[in-house]
Write a protein that holds these residues in place. Sequence first.
Motif, PDB file in Angstrom:
ATOM      1  N   LYS A  76      54.632  33.136  32.047  1.00  0.00           N
ATOM      2  CA  LYS A  76      53.653  32.253  31.400  1.00  0.00           C
ATOM      3  C   LYS A  76      52.519  33.042  30.770  1.00  0.00           C
ATOM      4  N   GLU A  77      51.981  32.452  29.744  1.00  0.00           N
ATOM      5  CA  GLU A  77      50.880  33.080  29.039  1.00  0.00           C
ATOM      6  C   GLU A  77      49.660  33.162  29.946  1.00  0.00           C
ATOM      7  N   ASP A  78      48.904  34.218  29.765  1.00  0.00           N
ATOM      8  CA  ASP A  78      47.712  34.419  30.572  1.00  0.00           C
ATOM      9  C   ASP A  78      46.504  33.902  29.798  1.00  0.00           C
ATOM     10  N   ILE A  79      45.973  32.803  30.227  1.00  0.00           N
ATOM     11  CA  ILE A  79      44.848  32.203  29.507  1.00  0.00           C
ATOM     12  C   ILE A  79      43.588  32.351  30.340  1.00  0.00           C
ATOM     13  N   VAL A  80      42.583  32.940  29.746  1.00  0.00           N
ATOM     14  CA  VAL A  80      41.303  33.093  30.430  1.00  0.00           C
ATOM     15  C   VAL A  80      40.275  32.253  29.688  1.00  0.00           C
ATOM     16  N   PRO A  81      39.575  31.379  30.388  1.00  0.00           N
ATOM     17  CA  PRO A  81      38.579  30.560  29.693  1.00  0.00           C
ATOM     18  C   PRO A  81      37.493  31.434  29.072  1.00  0.00           C
ATOM     19  N   ARG A  82      36.983  30.978  27.967  1.00  0.00           N
ATOM     20  CA  ARG A  82      35.996  31.754  27.221  1.00  0.00           C
ATOM     21  C   ARG A  82      34.760  32.052  28.066  1.00  0.00           C
ATOM     22  N   ASP A  83      34.327  31.059  28.834  1.00  0.00           N
ATOM     23  CA  ASP A  83      33.073  31.214  29.566  1.00  0.00           C
ATOM     24  C   ASP A  83      33.268  31.806  30.952  1.00  0.00           C
ATOM     25  N   ALA A  84      34.484  32.243  31.256  1.00  0.00           N
ATOM     26  CA  ALA A  84      34.732  32.745  32.601  1.00  0.00           C
ATOM     27  C   ALA A  84      34.096  34.118  32.787  1.00  0.00           C
ATOM     28  N   ASP A  85      33.837  34.438  34.033  1.00  0.00           N
ATOM     29  CA  ASP A  85      33.378  35.771  34.383  1.00  0.00           C
ATOM     30  C   ASP A  85      34.629  36.619  34.552  1.00  0.00           C
ATOM     31  N   ARG A  86      34.987  37.334  33.504  1.00  0.00           N
ATOM     32  CA  ARG A  86      36.281  37.981  33.420  1.00  0.00           C
ATOM     33  C   ARG A  86      36.605  38.813  34.656  1.00  0.00           C
ATOM     34  N   GLY A  87      35.669  39.638  35.095  1.00  0.00           N
ATOM     35  CA  GLY A  87      35.935  40.543  36.210  1.00  0.00           C
ATOM     36  C   GLY A  87      36.304  39.792  37.478  1.00  0.00           C
ATOM     37  N   LEU A  88      35.477  38.839  37.837  1.00  0.00           N
ATOM     38  CA  LEU A  88      35.725  38.088  39.072  1.00  0.00           C
ATOM     39  C   LEU A  88      36.980  37.242  38.927  1.00  0.00           C
ATOM     40  N   PHE A  89      37.168  36.697  37.741  1.00  0.00           N
ATOM     41  CA  PHE A  89      38.328  35.831  37.490  1.00  0.00           C
ATOM     42  C   PHE A  89      39.624  36.594  37.727  1.00  0.00           C
ATOM     43  N   ASP A  90      39.656  37.869  37.292  1.00  0.00           N
ATOM     44  CA  ASP A  90      40.874  38.670  37.458  1.00  0.00           C
ATOM     45  C   ASP A  90      41.010  39.210  38.868  1.00  0.00           C
ATOM     46  N   LEU A  91      39.883  39.497  39.485  1.00  0.00           N
ATOM     47  CA  LEU A  91      39.913  40.137  40.798  1.00  0.00           C
ATOM     48  C   LEU A  91      40.316  39.149  41.898  1.00  0.00           C
ATOM     49  N   SER A 113      52.453  41.323  33.151  1.00  0.00           N
ATOM     50  CA  SER A 113      51.972  41.802  31.850  1.00  0.00           C
ATOM     51  C   SER A 113      53.132  42.310  31.001  1.00  0.00           C
ATOM     52  N   VAL A 114      54.245  42.671  31.661  1.00  0.00           N
ATOM     53  CA  VAL A 114      55.433  43.069  30.903  1.00  0.00           C
ATOM     54  C   VAL A 114      56.237  41.843  30.495  1.00  0.00           C
ATOM     55  N   LEU A 115      56.446  40.950  31.470  1.00  0.00           N
ATOM     56  CA  LEU A 115      57.315  39.794  31.241  1.00  0.00           C
ATOM     57  C   LEU A 115      56.670  38.715  30.386  1.00  0.00           C
ATOM     58  N   ARG A 116      55.353  38.736  30.364  1.00  0.00           N
ATOM     59  CA  ARG A 116      54.612  37.603  29.819  1.00  0.00           C
ATOM     60  C   ARG A 116      54.955  37.311  28.357  1.00  0.00           C
ATOM     61  N   VAL A 117      55.034  36.038  28.069  1.00  0.00           N
ATOM     62  CA  VAL A 117      55.201  35.612  26.686  1.00  0.00           C
ATOM     63  C   VAL A 117      53.824  35.579  26.036  1.00  0.00           C
ATOM     64  N   ARG A 118      53.743  36.134  24.858  1.00  0.00           N
ATOM     65  CA  ARG A 118      52.437  36.128  24.181  1.00  0.00           C
ATOM     66  C   ARG A 118      52.459  35.124  23.030  1.00  0.00           C
ATOM     67  N   ALA A 119      51.365  34.423  22.901  1.00  0.00           N
ATOM     68  CA  ALA A 119      51.289  33.422  21.845  1.00  0.00           C
ATOM     69  C   ALA A 119      51.135  34.122  20.505  1.00  0.00           C
ATOM     70  N   THR A 147      46.461  30.487  35.227  1.00  0.00           N
ATOM     71  CA  THR A 147      47.811  30.294  34.701  1.00  0.00           C
ATOM     72  C   THR A 147      48.688  31.445  35.167  1.00  0.00           C
ATOM     73  N   GLY A 148      49.971  31.287  34.986  1.00  0.00           N
ATOM     74  CA  GLY A 148      50.927  32.369  35.129  1.00  0.00           C
ATOM     75  C   GLY A 148      50.806  33.161  36.417  1.00  0.00           C
ATOM     76  N   ALA A 149      50.743  34.488  36.239  1.00  0.00           N
ATOM     77  CA  ALA A 149      50.825  35.381  37.392  1.00  0.00           C
ATOM     78  C   ALA A 149      49.645  35.201  38.337  1.00  0.00           C
TER      79      ALA A 149
END
Lengths: 324, 400, 120, 183
Positions: A63-78, C27-33, A228-230
């Motif tokens: 699945k596509e990795d979608i990060v909200p625009r206003d998110a705190d990127r670092g914490l969101f990923d961690l 990040s490898v498998l992911r589908v990109r828009a 989303t996704g992973a």
Amino acid sequence: MNELVHGALYGTLIATAILSTIAMGIWFERKFAGRMQQRLGPTIVGPAGLLQPFADIIKLLQKEDIVPRDADRGLFDLAPILAVVCSLGVAAVIPFSPSIIASDLDVGVLWVLGIGGLMVIPTFAAGWGSNNKFALLGAMRAIAQSVSYGVPLVLAVLVPVVLSGSLSISGIVAWQAQHHWFAVWPIVPGLPAFVIFFLAMLAESNRIPFDIPEAESELVAGITTEYTGAKFTLFYMAEYVHTLVGSALGAALFFGGWDGPFAPGLHWMVLKTLTLFVLIYWVRWSLLRFRADQLMRLCWTWLTPIGVALLLVSAAWVTFGGTN
Amino acid sequence: MEITVEVQSATRGSVDPHLSIHAYEAEGDLMLLHFGPQHPSTHGVFRMDLHLDGETIVKATPYIGYLHRGVEKLCEKLTYVQQTPIVDKNDYVAPMTNEQALNMAFEKLLNIEVPRRARYLRTIFAELQRVASHLVWLAAQSIDLGGALGGGSTLFLHCLRERELIMDLFEEVSGARFHYNTHTIGGNRHDLPDGWSKRAQAAISQIESRLSEYEDLSLGNQIFVDRMKGVGVLSAALALELGISGPVLRGSGVDHDLRRDAPYHAYDELEVQVAVEQGGDCLARAKVRFREIRESLRLARVAIDGIPEGPICSFKPTRQPTQVKLTGGQAYAALESPRGELGTFVIAGGDTPTSPYRLKIRAPSLHALAAIPYIVPGANVSDAVAILGSLDPIMGEVDR
Amino acid sequence: MQSAWLSAFAFLLVSTLVGAGLLGAASVLRVRAKYDSPLKHNTYECGEEPAGMSWMQFHARYYVVALFFVLFDVEAAFFFPWATVLREEGTSAFIAAVTFAAVLMLGWLYAVRKEALEWQ
Amino acid sequence: MESIPFGLAALVTLFSALRVVRSPNLVHAALWLGLALLGTAALFAVLGASFLAGVQVLLYIGGVMTLTLVGIMITRRHDGLNVPAESIGHVRAGVVSVALFAVLAWAISATPGLDAAPLGPDATTQDIGHALVGTHVLAFEVVSMLLLAAMLGAIVIARRKDPAPHAVTHLHVPATAVREAAE
């Protein structure tokens, strides 16, 4: 260095075992829930839908990795990685047989409670970092619930500690193997303490009827709303790891862990753990959800004082009970 | 015009029902949370704007119209006979009652007597439909309380299993499982197939036997009761003022049921026991619905036993839509749908004699939603979901 | 230093690798828009434009509950070493713990009486 | 052999401690504080204080950290969330830090008997337990009083806020009441 290798080796082994159990556990849960609900569950992917978990994982990873625009990127990923670490890390000190244990820590109980208690950090990081109202509400609910049920959890875990006089999980299991299982004898602090442990564990791993942090009918998906996704997969996995490791802990602390006749220790430990795991499914697919205030009332007005009382009863048992 | 609380309160003497909102500092204290339209538990596309203080709701503003399809306007263009399948889609949980309400108004307008057999059939369909609809309510309510991934969905799927039995019965009669189009002006289109009564009785017995199981899972479940008790208390006075009817009104202690108070169909020959509960909270509404399911099953059973022989339509069934022509007159007919008083007001005439000048549907769900600004504040987000579920709104009917 | 700590630390590293590895695989498998829409990165709020900040002021009872948790945890921290020696120390240790717990439960009793832990 | 993990843990602790004071965002600062506390726990573990390390994780990160985060979340003014870095005043802050460190270091080195650990270098949890119910039993009981005082204080402070808007718990205004208010 030897210990480092030992930890890494057994860590890989145990993590792999846990993750594959969860993969099959998810298949089993879906079948189980399906039968409870007059339907079949997964049937298409593989024989009897056995490959369904793998299809799920591949789907989620694609699945596509979608990060909200206003998110705190670092914490969101961690946050998702931390969630997996905090839930999987607990398993480090759990003995799956007399020899299969990643780290025989002399303060194993503290490790379990400490690392398990760290779960509030990824929860908060996800909720706050998403910058989403539902996520934040879910995170705060989760924190309130987690800290509240942390108290009966600690008190319930203290009962086997007091009875065995050991802070190491393998020590507690060994003591039970020598004497008796705590859920069986002494029945009064033992069995109620297990019930409290079980409830607190359900609450800590956000299972119905205590799943108000992610209550999807109210908060959409709680802290995972924006994921989303992973990253979502990691949260999902962490929840199942938490449940499974909690079941293993319950088996070790109250049901004698690897202790049992006829079969090797590992078989018994797995059997006990999976029994508790299935019990959680059963509860999950039959009950409705509490409301936050009811949850808090149950914890503070009932479980906490009962926990303290059980602690003192077990102390009295040890002091005056005599023989063992 | 956007329907807001301010508009409502302006019509009610310029008093904001949320007197407390002034105690808050808008920027600092309150969070505005859009609850819907794309939300798992808003029963369709419905939006509530919740002003939250922590988790406590201080103000709730309902917004409707996301599912507006212009049914009433459409009806002005269609002929009288063509309208039945259109209104089927309004209350999509109880399509039978939609058709009946519409055709009752046309019959009143045309001054047509419905034969006794058709009236019995309509009664049976209405009661079975009520059972099906209340089962869907229980299913949705338990999902709201218990989650799609938990005990809630277990009850949900079990409820739908019983609803299937009723849909099978309807399918046998009309050929359709959902949008039946079986009622027409002056009676019914389809007569009962052979052996239907027997199968219907069997289905009723089966539902009856399983109903107590569901009661144990919901009203007998302490968590369910705790979540519903004292939540969303609606007083009888407010319910009456807002024009609320049906189980919501009866849950507030008002003994009102059109089946008994203004009999239609064959209800004048049957004795309807109206379920009334005091309290006005979600639990009272749930209890009312449970009692209504049992009562409806009993009524359906009695009606099936008493089906008279005879024609099923007094008005010659037609395939020609232009058969009905009217140049004037107006009529209002209402029946007790599973959600309350479902009325149709029709004015005939206008440019085309084959279609009405204006058709207005009085949807009970719309009135039930009007209670939200009054009963949701003070509760928390979890309660809001329970309250919305207990009002049992169907957005297709609200927005039309 | 206790060797078991090193093993436990290694276990944590393995757990981290599990999480990071899965993200890496994704990040490898992911589908990109092909086309990125700004709407996709909006904050979810049931399909409406989010209004105001997602921050809100939470009630002070959250703090009370967290504080109670810390206090009971401190209590537990004292009970852990006590539990390991109870069998040897006997009655005196038992009495010490009962007194300790009784004093603490006075605070709990006060909290219940004052409904400080009520959530609504 | 122990110096490598010790050095690593110390490095992590120092770095995250620096980030605590340098981070312009309150939430970030709090989370860095968590890492600093975790580093301290690792230091304890490396030095052989198993029990202390466990308690550090349980109490400080699980408890105090949570308390800090909740504390941030219940503050009223969220627009002050970002602390502008320029306003700190590096020189003054540096002087104060160095002075504080000097005072603490002096106090530790000047206190007699601190270098001789009461329980010896390899104290086990059992030793702590024995000391707790033996020589230090009075302190053990006094701690319970302290905890009680903290509990009561928390309740009193939290209740003082009560008459504020939150007092409105059920807001159902019946139609008749609205009409009466209008008249």
